[in-house]
Motif scaffolding. Structure first.
Motif, PDB file in Angstrom:
ATOM      1  N   ASN A  14       0.805  -1.224   0.000  1.00 29.73           N
ATOM      2  CA  ASN A  14       0.000   0.000   0.000  1.00 29.73           C
ATOM      3  C   ASN A  14       0.840   1.277   0.000  1.00 29.73           C
ATOM      4  O   ASN A  14       0.603   2.200   0.786  1.00 29.73           O
ATOM      5  N   TYR A  68      -7.518   3.494  -6.808  1.00 26.14           N
ATOM      6  CA  TYR A  68      -7.782   4.912  -6.536  1.00 26.14           C
ATOM      7  C   TYR A  68      -9.232   5.031  -6.075  1.00 26.14           C
ATOM      8  O   TYR A  68     -10.086   4.323  -6.595  1.00 26.14           O
ATOM      9  N   TYR A 127      -6.795   6.655  -2.796  1.00 21.79           N
ATOM     10  CA  TYR A 127      -5.958   6.027  -1.788  1.00 21.79           C
ATOM     11  C   TYR A 127      -6.724   5.896  -0.467  1.00 21.79           C
ATOM     12  O   TYR A 127      -7.475   6.787  -0.074  1.00 21.79           O
ATOM     13  N   MET A 128      -6.520   4.783   0.205  1.00 25.69           N
ATOM     14  CA  MET A 128      -7.147   4.542   1.501  1.00 25.69           C
ATOM     15  C   MET A 128      -6.207   3.708   2.360  1.00 25.69           C
ATOM     16  O   MET A 128      -5.099   3.359   1.925  1.00 25.69           O
ATOM     17  N   THR A 129      -6.632   3.381   3.560  1.00 29.99           N
ATOM     18  CA  THR A 129      -5.841   2.531   4.451  1.00 29.99           C
ATOM     19  C   THR A 129      -6.598   1.229   4.662  1.00 29.99           C
ATOM     20  O   THR A 129      -7.418   1.108   5.584  1.00 29.99           O
ATOM     21  N   PRO A 130      -6.367   0.235   3.802  1.00 28.13           N
ATOM     22  CA  PRO A 130      -7.138  -1.013   3.874  1.00 28.13           C
ATOM     23  C   PRO A 130      -6.897  -1.788   5.162  1.00 28.13           C
ATOM     24  O   PRO A 130      -5.792  -1.792   5.715  1.00 28.13           O
ATOM     25  N   GLN A 138     -12.584  -5.236   1.944  1.00 30.92           N
ATOM     26  CA  GLN A 138     -12.337  -3.889   2.437  1.00 30.92           C
ATOM     27  C   GLN A 138     -13.619  -3.051   2.405  1.00 30.92           C
ATOM     28  O   GLN A 138     -14.239  -2.896   1.344  1.00 30.92           O
ATOM     29  N   PHE A 161     -16.145  -0.069   1.956  1.00 27.41           N
ATOM     30  CA  PHE A 161     -16.112   1.080   1.050  1.00 27.41           C
ATOM     31  C   PHE A 161     -17.517   1.661   0.980  1.00 27.41           C
ATOM     32  O   PHE A 161     -18.511   0.940   1.151  1.00 27.41           O
ATOM     33  N   ALA A 202     -14.240  10.937  -4.774  1.00 26.48           N
ATOM     34  CA  ALA A 202     -13.972   9.985  -3.692  1.00 26.48           C
ATOM     35  C   ALA A 202     -14.771   8.699  -3.857  1.00 26.48           C
ATOM     36  O   ALA A 202     -14.420   7.665  -3.286  1.00 26.48           O
TER      37      ALA A 202
END
Length: 292
Positions: free
Chosen positions: A77, A106, A108-111, A117, A119, A139
């Motif tokens: 990541n 895209y 970006y996130m913190t999985p 995950q 969302f 987003a």
């Protein structure tokens, strides 16, 4: 002598522990990336300055590809940020002697999970971008790419991104009894959709949250006649409130069923008349992959 020998061993062990940070490799050993947007757009034209993409990279064992994991990969990541015409990674990523699989996504996130995950698309997609803070539409527009079996001889890794959610475009058309021009203060809502989902980063598949509650999404305005929103892929099987257009305090409400397909753009033309009960709908063709 014995004391110096112990000290030397300790120094060597310390150097070994920090090899990743202290080893100097030639510039050509660092990976370079070319990010290709589905239709040269993350907003309306292309990736924008400051956009961040997440990268995962796995290393082959001979000819066997390694499974993607939440950690323990060759690269976990790492953010790549667009500056000028180049993508700069948060830290240098070096090539392996073995083949590699490269995953990109895209925004970006913190999985916390690779295959489930959490969302969610934004409920207000009319909000605009403010610096590094993405607007509601951007987003919500989840993109995914994978390049398999790449090797250092290729020099640059090309990642072809694809839309993984669904897009709805609502076009307003004046009916015979509608007087005047379409107003510039209309608001369009999408009702009865589940905004939550899970992402599988190994495949890029977005799956609707089976226990998610229905909600209303406010679309973003393109012009007085065109509004759009990103929707989690799902099917509305039963007829229920679907699209609402609010014009000068008058609400035009359409009830219908619909199937939001992953990676496709759906266009609905709504003909509105002076009587808010007279709303006609026309469903246009689907556009795949690269939305216009």
């Amino acid at each position: 002598m014995k004391r110096y020998g112990i000290l030397l061993v300790a120094v060597l062990l310390c150097m070994a522990c920090n090899k990743e940070h202290t080893t100097t490799l030639p510039d050509n050993a660092a990976m370079r990336f070319e990010m290709k947007h589905p239709a040269t757009r993350a907003t309306a034209t292309a990736f924008e300055q400051g956009d961040r993409i997440g990268l995962y990279i796995t290393e082959y064992d001979g000819d066997a590809a390694a499974p993607l994991q939440i950690s323990g990969n060759w690269t976990n990541n790492v953010a790549a940020t667009l500056g000028g015409s180049q993508w700069a990674t948060a830290k240098k990523i070096f090539w392996s002697d073995n083949k590699m699989d490269v995953y990109g996504y895209y925004p970006y996130m913190t999985p916390v999970s690779i295959d489930e995950q959490p969302f969610a698309v934004a409920l207000d997609q009319s909000t605009e971008r403010n610096g590094d803070q993405l607007g509601g539409y951007e987003a919500s527009d989840f993109l995914w790419a994978k390049s398999e079996g790449v090797a250092q001889t290729e020099g640059t890794v090309a990642l072809q991104f694809a839309h993984r959610c669904s897009k709805l475009v609502v076009k307003l058309v004046k009916g015979p009894s509608y007087e005047g021009d379409l107003p510039d203060n209309a608001t369009v809502y999408i009702h009865s959709v589940v905004p939550t989902a899970t992402i599988d980063f190994t495949t890029g598949v977005v799956v609707k949250d089976l226990f998610g509650e229905m909600a209303t999404i406010k679309t973003r305005k393109i012009d007085n006649a065109t509004y759009e929103a990103i929707i989690v892929p799902q099917r509305l099987d039963s007829r229920r409130p679907f699209i609402e257009v609010v014009v000068n305090g008058v609400s035009y409400l359409l009830e219908d069923t619909f199937n939001f397909k992953a990676g496709k753009q759906h266009t609905l033309s709504l003909t509105i008349n002076s009587n808010p009960d007279q709303v006609e709908i026309e469903i246009g063709g689907e556009i795949e992959g690269g939305w216009n």
